[in-house]
Design an enzyme around this catalytic site. Structure first.
Site, PDB file in Angstrom:
ATOM      1  N   ASP A  57      53.949 -18.454  37.929  1.00 44.33           N
ATOM      2  CA  ASP A  57      53.561 -19.431  39.131  1.00 44.33           C
ATOM      3  C   ASP A  57      51.799 -19.157  39.616  1.00 44.33           C
ATOM      4  O   ASP A  57      51.596 -18.158  39.361  1.00 44.33           O
ATOM      5  CB  ASP A  57      54.764 -17.865  40.326  1.00 44.33           C
ATOM      6  CG  ASP A  57      53.639 -18.339  41.646  1.00 44.33           C
ATOM      7  OD1 ASP A  57      53.871 -19.778  41.897  1.00 44.33           O
ATOM      8  OD2 ASP A  57      54.682 -17.998  42.705  1.00 44.33           O
ATOM      9  N   VAL A  58      51.356 -20.311  38.930  1.00 40.14           N
ATOM     10  CA  VAL A  58      50.120 -19.950  39.689  1.00 40.14           C
ATOM     11  C   VAL A  58      49.770 -19.703  40.623  1.00 40.14           C
ATOM     12  O   VAL A  58      48.422 -19.819  40.588  1.00 40.14           O
ATOM     13  CB  VAL A  58      49.902 -21.949  39.377  1.00 40.14           C
ATOM     14  CG1 VAL A  58      50.229 -22.726  38.168  1.00 40.14           C
ATOM     15  CG2 VAL A  58      50.129 -23.080  40.606  1.00 40.14           C
ATOM     16  N   TYR A 149      49.935 -32.039  51.213  1.00 41.92           N
ATOM     17  CA  TYR A 149      49.585 -33.319  49.663  1.00 41.92           C
ATOM     18  C   TYR A 149      47.968 -33.469  49.778  1.00 41.92           C
ATOM     19  O   TYR A 149      48.045 -32.746  48.571  1.00 41.92           O
ATOM     20  CB  TYR A 149      50.464 -34.125  49.949  1.00 41.92           C
ATOM     21  CG  TYR A 149      50.649 -33.618  48.385  1.00 41.92           C
ATOM     22  CD1 TYR A 149      51.072 -33.480  47.347  1.00 41.92           C
ATOM     23  CD2 TYR A 149      50.190 -34.934  47.617  1.00 41.92           C
ATOM     24  CE1 TYR A 149      50.749 -33.914  45.727  1.00 41.92           C
ATOM     25  CE2 TYR A 149      50.265 -35.918  46.609  1.00 41.92           C
ATOM     26  CZ  TYR A 149      50.803 -35.006  46.019  1.00 41.92           C
ATOM     27  OH  TYR A 149      50.751 -35.745  43.900  1.00 41.92           O
ATOM     28  N   LYS A 153      45.031 -32.888  47.734  1.00 37.99           N
ATOM     29  CA  LYS A 153      44.559 -33.277  46.214  1.00 37.99           C
ATOM     30  C   LYS A 153      43.170 -33.844  46.176  1.00 37.99           C
ATOM     31  O   LYS A 153      42.228 -34.015  45.627  1.00 37.99           O
ATOM     32  CB  LYS A 153      45.117 -34.395  45.827  1.00 37.99           C
ATOM     33  CG  LYS A 153      47.435 -34.119  45.556  1.00 37.99           C
ATOM     34  CD  LYS A 153      46.531 -33.496  44.460  1.00 37.99           C
ATOM     35  CE  LYS A 153      48.208 -33.408  43.812  1.00 37.99           C
ATOM     36  NZ  LYS A 153      48.385 -32.449  42.367  1.00 37.99           N
ATOM     37  N   THR A 187      59.645 -37.942  42.183  1.00 34.01           N
ATOM     38  CA  THR A 187      59.662 -38.794  42.886  1.00 34.01           C
ATOM     39  C   THR A 187      60.664 -39.621  42.404  1.00 34.01           C
ATOM     40  O   THR A 187      61.230 -40.723  42.815  1.00 34.01           O
ATOM     41  CB  THR A 187      58.137 -39.784  42.179  1.00 34.01           C
ATOM     42  OG1 THR A 187      58.614 -40.587  40.660  1.00 34.01           O
ATOM     43  CG2 THR A 187      56.893 -39.499  43.003  1.00 34.01           C
TER      44      THR A 187
HETATM   45  P1  NAD Z   1      57.795 -32.659  38.628  1.00 31.46           P
HETATM   46  O1  NAD Z   1      57.754 -32.560  40.250  1.00 31.46           O
HETATM   47  O2  NAD Z   1      58.199 -33.413  37.331  1.00 31.46           O
HETATM   48  O3  NAD Z   1      57.138 -31.255  38.271  1.00 31.46           O
HETATM   49  C1  NAD Z   1      55.883 -30.120  38.619  1.00 31.46           C
HETATM   50  C2  NAD Z   1      56.510 -29.242  37.875  1.00 31.46           C
HETATM   51  O4  NAD Z   1      55.309 -28.091  38.378  1.00 31.46           O
HETATM   52  C3  NAD Z   1      57.593 -29.104  38.142  1.00 31.46           C
HETATM   53  O5  NAD Z   1      58.414 -28.049  36.727  1.00 31.46           O
HETATM   54  C4  NAD Z   1      57.564 -27.106  39.352  1.00 31.46           C
HETATM   55  O6  NAD Z   1      58.951 -26.581  38.568  1.00 31.46           O
HETATM   56  C5  NAD Z   1      55.997 -27.230  38.363  1.00 31.46           C
HETATM   57  N1  NAD Z   1      55.691 -25.855  39.374  1.00 31.46           N
HETATM   58  C6  NAD Z   1      56.250 -26.129  40.535  1.00 31.46           C
HETATM   59  N2  NAD Z   1      55.346 -25.177  41.198  1.00 31.46           N
HETATM   60  C7  NAD Z   1      54.818 -24.474  40.341  1.00 31.46           C
HETATM   61  C8  NAD Z   1      54.707 -22.637  40.421  1.00 31.46           C
HETATM   62  N3  NAD Z   1      54.209 -22.099  41.964  1.00 31.46           N
HETATM   63  N4  NAD Z   1      54.269 -22.166  39.833  1.00 31.46           N
HETATM   64  C9  NAD Z   1      54.075 -22.577  38.242  1.00 31.46           C
HETATM   65  N5  NAD Z   1      54.563 -24.388  38.183  1.00 31.46           N
HETATM   66  C10 NAD Z   1      55.266 -25.191  39.358  1.00 31.46           C
HETATM   67  O7  NAD Z   1      56.263 -33.249  39.642  1.00 31.46           O
HETATM   68  P2  NAD Z   1      55.751 -34.437  38.064  1.00 31.46           P
HETATM   69  O8  NAD Z   1      55.925 -35.542  39.037  1.00 31.46           O
HETATM   70  O9  NAD Z   1      55.541 -34.110  37.412  1.00 31.46           O
HETATM   71  O10 NAD Z   1      53.618 -34.395  38.852  1.00 31.46           O
HETATM   72  C11 NAD Z   1      53.070 -33.214  38.663  1.00 31.46           C
HETATM   73  C12 NAD Z   1      51.826 -33.612  38.957  1.00 31.46           C
HETATM   74  O11 NAD Z   1      50.880 -34.514  39.211  1.00 31.46           O
HETATM   75  C13 NAD Z   1      51.437 -32.660  39.863  1.00 31.46           C
HETATM   76  O12 NAD Z   1      49.801 -31.995  40.233  1.00 31.46           O
HETATM   77  C14 NAD Z   1      51.975 -34.447  40.530  1.00 31.46           C
HETATM   78  O13 NAD Z   1      51.308 -33.578  42.716  1.00 31.46           O
HETATM   79  C15 NAD Z   1      50.708 -34.719  40.614  1.00 31.46           C
HETATM   80  N6  NAD Z   1      51.039 -36.219  40.995  1.00 31.46           N
HETATM   81  C16 NAD Z   1      52.247 -36.243  40.166  1.00 31.46           C
HETATM   82  C17 NAD Z   1      52.540 -38.232  40.833  1.00 31.46           C
HETATM   83  C18 NAD Z   1      53.732 -38.618  40.571  1.00 31.46           C
HETATM   84  O14 NAD Z   1      53.453 -39.770  40.974  1.00 31.46           O
HETATM   85  N7  NAD Z   1      54.541 -38.096  40.016  1.00 31.46           N
HETATM   86  C19 NAD Z   1      51.209 -38.862  41.969  1.00 31.46           C
HETATM   87  C20 NAD Z   1      50.853 -38.547  41.914  1.00 31.46           C
HETATM   88  C21 NAD Z   1      50.161 -37.197  41.157  1.00 31.46           C
END
Ligand code: NAD
Length: 246
Positions: A57-58, A149, A153, A187
Site C-alpha cells: 500500500d503506497v 483528484y 495531481k 476509466t
Molecule cells: P487503474 O485504476 O486502472 O490502476 C491503478 C492501480 O493503482 C490499481 O491497480 C490499484 O489497485 C492501484 N492502487 C490504488 N490504490 C493503491 C494503494 N494505496 N497502494 C498501491 N496500489 C494502489 O488506473 P490507471 O488508469 O491505470 O491509472 C494509473 C495512474 O494514471 C493513476 O495515478 C491515475 O491517476 C493516472 N491517470 C490515469 C488516467 C486515465 O485516463 N486512465 C489519466 C490521467 C492520469
C-alpha cells in the site's frame, strides 16, 4: 529491445491499466521489474514478464521500506521508480466529503512523497536514477467535480519539481507525466468526449508506457523537473473556437 538493460525498476499500481503496461514495457526493454499494488499479486494482469509482484500500500511507509528492501535484496539495487498508483473520486465542492479528500490525497500525493523518500538511499547507492511520477492533465488545469483528484495531481507536479531540485546533484532525475483520457479499469465506467482532443481519440496504456520508457532510459539524461503531457492534444488549446462558431 534493450533501452533499460541492466536497470531495476519499481512500479506502483502495477496490477492493471497504465502500471501494468509500464511494467511490461520496461521488462521487454531489459529491466528487472518489480510491480507493487494493493491488490493480490494473483490478480495482476502482467506476471510472467516481470521479476516480482508484491502486495503493498503506497500510503504506508512500512510497506514502502519493505518493498525497497525486497527489491534491492532480490535484484541488487534500484534505478527507476514509477509512482503510478492512483485513485479517483468525484463530487462538487460543497458536496465532496472530507473522507473523499483524505482518501485521494493519501494515495495520489502522500503515496508519491513516501515513495520518493523510501527510494532515495537506494538510488544514491547506484549514483543516480530516474523517478517518474504519474500526474494527469488534471495536474495542469482544473476539472469540475474533481476537487481532490485535481489538487492531488497539481501537488504531484509541484512535488516533482521540488524533488528534482533537491536530487539533481545526486544525478537522480524526477519528472512528471500528465496523461489525458486513457482506456484502463479506472476509466471504464466513464464516457469519453473526444470532440476537444486534437487527435480525436482516447489513449492506450502502452502509449503512456512508451513515454515512461524514454524517461526511465539513458536517452533522457539531461531531462529533469519537467512536465510531459500525453493527451492527444486535449490541452493544446480550444478545438472549437467559440469566435468562429458564433
Ligand atoms: P487503474 O485504476 O486502472 O490502476 C491503478 C492501480 O493503482 C490499481 O491497480 C490499484 O489497485 C492501484 N492502487 C490504488 N490504490 C493503491 C494503494 N494505496 N497502494 C498501491 N496500489 C494502489 O488506473 P490507471 O488508469 O491505470 O491509472 C494509473 C495512474 O494514471 C493513476 O495515478 C491515475 O491517476 C493516472 N491517470 C490515469 C488516467 C486515465 O485516463 N486512465 C489519466 C490521467 C492520469
Amino acid at each position: 529491445m534493450s533501452r533499460v538493460n541492466g536497470k531495476v525498476a519499481l512500479v506502483t499500481g502495477g496490477a492493471q491499466g497504465i502500471g501494468a503496461a509500464i511494467g511490461a514495457k520496461l521488462a521487454a526493454e531489459g529491466a528487472q521489474v518489480v510491480l507493487g499494488d494493493i491488490l493480490d499479486p494473483a490478480e495482476f494482469e502482467v506476471k510472467e514478464e516481470v521479476g516480482a509482484c508484491l502486495r503493498f500500500d503506497v500510503t504506508s511507509s512500512g510497506d514502502w521500506n519493505s518493498a525497497v528492501r525486497e527489491t534491492v535484496k532480490r535484484f541488487g539495487g534500484l534505478d527507476i521508480l514509477v509512482n503510478n498508483a492512483g485513485i479517483v473520486n468525484f463530487g462538487a465542492i460543497g458536496e465532496y466529503s472530507r473522507q473523499q479528500w483524505d482518501a485521494v490525497i493519501a494515495v495520489n500525493l502522500t503515496g508519491v512523497f513516501l515513495g520518493m523518500t523510501a527510494v532515495v538511499p537506494a538510488l544514491k547507492e547506484r549514483r543516480g536514477g530516474s523517478i517518474i511520477n504519474i500526474s494527469s492533465i488534471a495536474g495542469l488545469r482544473g476539472y469540475e467535480q474533481l476537487p481532490g483528484y485535481t489538487a492531488s495531481k497539481f501537488g504531484v507536479c509541484g512535488l516533482t519539481k521540488a524533488a528534482a531540485l533537491d536530487l539533481g546533484r545526486d544525478r537522480i532525475r524526477v519528472n512528471s507525466v500528465h496523461p489525458g483520457f486513457i482506456v484502463t479499469p479506472m476509466t471504464e465506467s466513464l464516457t469519453p468526449n473526444t470532440s476537444h482532443v486534437a487527435l480525436g481519440r482516447v489513449g492506450q496504456p502502452e502509449e503512456v508506457a512508451d513515454l515512461v520508457l524514454y524517461l526511465a532510459s539513458d536517452e533522457s539524461t539531461f531531462v529533469t523537473g519537467a512536465e510531459f503531457v500525453i493527451d492527444g492534444g486535449e490541452t493544446a488549446g480550444m478545438a472549437h473556437n467559440p469566435v468562429l462558431e458564433t
